[in-house]
Scaffold this motif. Structure first.
Motif, PDB file in Angstrom:
ATOM      1  N   THR A  88      -8.971  85.805  66.654  1.00  9.67           N
ATOM      2  CA  THR A  88     -10.272  85.240  67.009  1.00  9.67           C
ATOM      3  C   THR A  88     -10.197  83.758  67.349  1.00  9.67           C
ATOM      4  OG1 THR A  88     -10.721  84.928  64.675  1.00  9.67           O
ATOM      5  CG2 THR A  88     -11.656  86.899  65.707  1.00  9.67           C
ATOM      6  N   LYS A 119     -18.853  76.609  80.888  1.00 10.27           N
ATOM      7  CA  LYS A 119     -19.834  77.358  80.100  1.00 10.27           C
ATOM      8  C   LYS A 119     -21.236  76.777  80.229  1.00 10.27           C
ATOM      9  CE  LYS A 119     -19.006  78.822  75.895  1.00 10.27           C
ATOM     10  NZ  LYS A 119     -18.986  80.287  76.011  1.00 10.27           N
ATOM     11  N   SER A 131     -17.529  83.651  78.442  1.00  8.33           N
ATOM     12  CA  SER A 131     -18.418  83.987  77.327  1.00  8.33           C
ATOM     13  C   SER A 131     -17.628  84.379  76.082  1.00  8.33           C
ATOM     14  CB  SER A 131     -19.360  85.112  77.731  1.00  8.33           C
ATOM     15  OG  SER A 131     -18.596  86.252  78.062  1.00  8.33           O
ATOM     16  N   THR A 132     -16.397  84.834  76.275  1.00  8.22           N
ATOM     17  CA  THR A 132     -15.581  85.230  75.124  1.00  8.22           C
ATOM     18  C   THR A 132     -15.129  84.019  74.300  1.00  8.22           C
ATOM     19  OG1 THR A 132     -13.589  86.414  74.476  1.00  8.22           O
ATOM     20  CG2 THR A 132     -13.514  85.304  76.587  1.00  8.22           C
ATOM     21  N   THR A 134     -16.207  80.825  72.419  1.00  6.87           N
ATOM     22  CA  THR A 134     -17.466  80.267  71.924  1.00  6.87           C
ATOM     23  C   THR A 134     -17.399  78.749  71.809  1.00  6.87           C
ATOM     24  OG1 THR A 134     -16.725  80.712  69.679  1.00  6.87           O
ATOM     25  CG2 THR A 134     -18.218  82.322  70.695  1.00  6.87           C
ATOM     26  N   ASP A 135     -16.210  78.212  71.510  1.00 11.76           N
ATOM     27  CA  ASP A 135     -16.129  76.753  71.394  1.00 11.76           C
ATOM     28  C   ASP A 135     -14.685  76.295  71.566  1.00 11.76           C
ATOM     29  OD1 ASP A 135     -17.090  74.240  71.154  1.00 11.76           O
ATOM     30  OD2 ASP A 135     -17.283  74.267  68.960  1.00 11.76           O
ATOM     31  N   GLN A 147     -12.136  78.789  69.994  1.00 14.18           N
ATOM     32  CA  GLN A 147     -12.742  79.757  69.074  1.00 14.18           C
ATOM     33  C   GLN A 147     -13.286  80.908  69.917  1.00 14.18           C
ATOM     34  OE1 GLN A 147     -12.934  79.558  65.590  1.00 14.18           O
ATOM     35  NE2 GLN A 147     -13.607  81.704  65.875  1.00 14.18           N
ATOM     36  N   LEU A 148     -12.970  82.152  69.525  1.00 16.18           N
ATOM     37  CA  LEU A 148     -13.386  83.295  70.332  1.00 16.18           C
ATOM     38  C   LEU A 148     -14.500  84.076  69.654  1.00 16.18           C
ATOM     39  CD1 LEU A 148      -9.801  84.521  71.261  1.00 16.18           C
ATOM     40  CD2 LEU A 148     -11.235  82.856  72.435  1.00 16.18           C
ATOM     41  N   ALA A 149     -15.318  84.758  70.472  1.00 14.32           N
ATOM     42  CA  ALA A 149     -16.442  85.532  69.940  1.00 14.32           C
ATOM     43  C   ALA A 149     -15.948  86.758  69.196  1.00 14.32           C
ATOM     44  CB  ALA A 149     -17.358  85.954  71.087  1.00 14.32           C
ATOM     45  N   ALA A 150     -14.837  87.319  69.654  1.00 17.21           N
ATOM     46  CA  ALA A 150     -14.273  88.520  69.044  1.00 17.21           C
ATOM     47  C   ALA A 150     -12.777  88.470  69.295  1.00 17.21           C
ATOM     48  CB  ALA A 150     -14.886  89.757  69.682  1.00 17.21           C
TER      49      ALA A 150
END
Lengths: 510, 276
Positions: A88, A119, A131-132, A134-135, A147-150
């Motif tokens: 992640t 983004k 979108s995958t 997040t930061d 940092q990934l969403a999933a």
């Protein structure tokens, strides 16, 4: 003789003498390569709107990672990367000491800002792809953590193209609106001049991380050469390298020019909309898959260049599943039987074949092939224009049977999403099976270096192909014609690249 | 009509146009092959005994396609001319008779049409109404109407104020009678010349549009479309564009020749009358 003229004459003589000396070794005039290709829709990776733009955008920008010949992600601006357990978050280690062409450093902060702009900028066309992520945070000047969403192990692939092209934050914070015409990156070349719709002149960027591999010192990119005159343009020296079709290969060779046929990610396909009658009957859809003679299309419309394929990937790529080699092999008898089973007597089924104006010959060929199995096809030509195809096929979803194609994506998951995903642009039916989506998710959760990765990916491809009403037709290799004084182009599946390409002095051969 | 045939250019033009029209009508019956039948074993062949003009990129017989294409190309050109004729001549005549408001309005509308470029407008119309030659030529017809409007008006205007027309009106002749008896004979020659000239330019527009792939429903053959396709295979068949291009050039030339002849003939009759 005025003083100025005398000075000029002296200088000219001096240059001539110097050129004479240097000519013994390499050639004093800068190695100039004139490339005929479409200019990008925008020189800003964030607002560029077609996949084809990667060929030109990558001249001025380096991406975080880079695909090798086989389409596998390797080092780019980042030397390496490391996933945290669970997949992640991923940290990229940047090469130290790099600078953008405006002199500012390519550090973790610059990468963070550049990625986040994709983004957040209002008109960004990268929002979906990013979108995958997040930061992004700066660990230290050479390490940036995403940092990934999933869990998603595809990030190194994803960031190998436009999505991961790093733009100088100084340039876009000063004026983001200038980037589309005045790009500032850390790529192999930098802008010298640019005339929109016409040409861009680029010179070698000595600060590029892989500058040693770039021999071309000056690259003149010219747009808008008519296909009928492109070979003459290379023959006359107006261009050194240009793209041609398979039908022009013979002509190029007869003109004494070199031809490079390079396998690419591009695969032609038929977008079938299973929501429109009579395609709601799966037997009809399957009949169409068997009714199209793919080899004939390649032979007639592309001079036999390309391979029949039943999946949206070329042979030799990690996602290519050999189990699908004969998936829907041409079988008009089977097509007729399936149509009969669905209750259609020969000649009782009407279908509209939608095609853009450049692929008319393919449509005419397919029309005759469908005729042979008893389907009456009418051809609908979508007039040229920037949004006509979108309105008719992708967004309007009015086409039953659209002759289309994917240019591929850096990440195979991305490509599968576009072609088969529930929101995929080319999936006009907008439906996907849960099995396929689960398989796709498993691909994301499998590290690229995991030995199981190819099998997991190929399984998702197989499920996609079997589920989808759309079907692939054939690969469409990149065919380049070049002046013999330009050395052979490297074979990258993903795009044109210029590493190792040399240009000999006029009149000689590379 | 007899006068035109005595005129050398006129006779040649009329003969050629009749020949093309004849081919357009009987072409499908005399064509040696089905113009749509593909043959993958005979792609891009040069002229031969079996295929007089060779075959195209899908192995179709060029001669048969040319014959089949004649009808569509000519019909499309005629459509544009007829639309222009009706939309131009009728208001042109009426503008002289129906009073100030109608005159002012039609003049402004026609002026507005003149400002629009043919091809761009036709392309826009196909985007709006669907990609069809009928739609495109309707658009072209609208845009050629000012030519008819102006010519008609210019020819009718002097007549409308002439003393004998005034006299006819004062003696109680209805408007339709005046139009038919006095105005129309004056207007007709001018309109005929314009029609012939416009037919030529419409044919150029049809060919341009189909060359660009606008308005054709493949595999329907048209002269412009065949020209465009043949240009893609210049290496394999260097002479292929000649025949469709010549056909367009000669037909347009014949239309203009006919227009010239009509002008000469009608003009000289006027001159004779004045002399007498």
């Amino acid at each position: 003789m005025s003083r100025l003229a005398r000075t000029f004459a002296l200088l000219t003589a001096l240059v001539a003498v110097l050129a004479g000396c240097a000519g013994v070794n390499a050639g004093a005039a800068p190695q100039t390569l004139k490339w005929g290709f479409n200019l990008p829709t925008s020189w800003d990776p964030v607002t560029s709107s077609t996949g084809n733009d990667i060929n030109t955008i990558s001249l001025v920008y380096a991406s975080l990672t880079q695909l090798d010949e086989k389409g596998t992600a390797g080092p780019g601006l980042a030397e390496s990367w490391e996933y945290e357990a669970g997949g992640t978050a991923v940290t990229f280690a940047l090469r130290p000491g790099l600078t953008f062409t405006d002199g500012t450093p390519v550090d973790a902060e610059a990468v963070r800002q550049s990625l986040l702009r994709g983004k957040t900028q209002e008109n960004s066309l990268l929002k979906d792809q990013l979108s995958t992520i997040t930061d992004a945070t700066v660990v230290d000047p050479t390490h940036v953590r995403l940092q990934l969403a999933a869990p998603d192990y595809q990030i190194p692939n994803l960031l190998a193209g436009k999505t991961g092209a790093i733009v100088s934050p100084k340039a876009f914070t000063e004026n983001a609106a200038a980037i589309p015409t005045a790009p500032v990156g850390a790529g192999p070349f930098m802008f010298e001049s640019f005339v929109p719709e016409s040409e861009a002149v680029l010179v070698k960027n000595p600060g590029y991380w892989n500058a040693d591999a770039i021999d071309v010192e000056r690259l003149e990119l010219t747009a808008g050469t008519d296909p009928t005159s492109v070979i003459a343009a290379v023959q006359s020296g107006a261009l050194d390298v240009a793209t041609i079709t398979g039908r022009q290969v013979e002509q190029a060779k007869a003109a004494g020019l070199e031809v490079d046929v390079v396998d690419s990610f591009t695969v032609t396909q038929v977008d079938v909309h299973a929501g429109l009658a009579p395609l709601t009957d799966r037997r009809v859809v399957d009949a169409l898959k068997y009714a199209v003679d793919r080899q004939a299309i390649i032979d007639v419309t592309n001079g036999g260049v390309g391979n029949v394929t039943y999946q949206p990937f070329p042979q030799g790529y990690v996602a290519y599943n050999p189990e699908l080699d004969q998936a829907f092999a041409y079988d008009p008898g089977k097509a007729r039987a399936l149509l009969a089973e669905a209750g259609y007597a020969p000649g009782s089924l009407d279908l509209t074949v939608t095609v853009n104006s450049v692929s008319q010959a393919t449509a005419e060929l397919v029309q005759q092939q469908l005729q042979a199995v008893g389907v009456n096809a009418t051809i609908k030509v979508v007039p040229p224009g920037s949004s006509t195809w979108q309105q008719e096929v992708y967004l309007g979803r009015k086409a039953q049977f659209a002759l289309d194609g994917t240019v591929g994506r850096e990440s195979p998951v991305q490509n599968l999403t576009v072609v088969y995903g529930p929101q995929g642009l080319m999936n006009t039916s907008k439906e996907s099976s849960p099995e396929f989506l689960a398989a796709l998710d498993e691909v994301r959760r499998t590290p690229l270096d995991d030995p199981r990765y190819p099998a997991v990916l190929q399984n998702a491809v197989k499920l996609g192909v079997e589920m989808s009403p759309s079907f692939s037709l054939g690969t469409s290799p990149r065919i380049a014609v070049r002046n013999p004084r330009v050395s052979a182009l490297p074979h990258f599946l993903s795009q044109y690249r210029w590493e190792g390409v040399t240009v000999a002095a006029p009149g000689s051969r590379a | 009509m007899r006068a035109i045939l005595r005129h050398r250019l006129g006779a040649a033009s009329v003969t050629f146009l009749l020949l093309v029209a004849l081919l357009a009508v009987v072409g499908p019956w005399v064509a040696p092959y089905d113009p749509l039948a593909q043959n993958q074993d005979a792609l891009l062949q040069g002229p031969s005994a079996a295929h007089w003009l060779g075959t195209d990129n899908l192995g179709r017989d060029e001669l048969s396609r040319l014959l089949a294409g004649s009808r569509l190309s000519l019909l499309a050109a005629l459509e544009a001319v007829l639309v222009g004729l009706v939309l131009g001549t009728v208001p042109g005549l009426l503008s002289v008779y129906l009073g100030r408001v109608f005159e002012w309005t039609t003049l402004r509308v026609m002026d507005a049409f003149v400002t629009l470029p043919f091809l761009v407008f036709a392309v826009a119309m196909t985007a709006l109404l669907g990609n069809g030659l009928t739609q495109a030529m309707l658009a072209v017809g609208i845009l050629v109407s000012p030519a008819f409007y102006r010519v008609t008006r210019a020819a009718a205007f002097p007549v409308a104020g002439a003393q004998y027309v005034e006299a006819a009106r004062l003696t109680g002749a209805p408007a339709w009678f005046v139009l038919r008896r006095h105005v129309w004979p004056k207007v007709l020659p001018a309109v005929a010349v314009t029609t012939a000239a416009t037919l030529g330019s419409s044919l150029v527009i049809v060919s341009s549009l189909t060359f660009l792939g606008i308005g054709i429903q493949p595999p329907e053959p048209t002269w412009g479309g065949m020209l465009a396709t043949s240009l893609e295979y210049l290496f394999q068949r260097p002479t292929a564009p000649l025949v469709p291009a010549l056909l367009v050039i000669l037909t347009v030339g014949a239309c203009n020749g006919l227009a010239d002849a009509l002008r000469d003939v009608t003009g000289s009759r006027e001159a004779r009358r004045v002399a007498a």
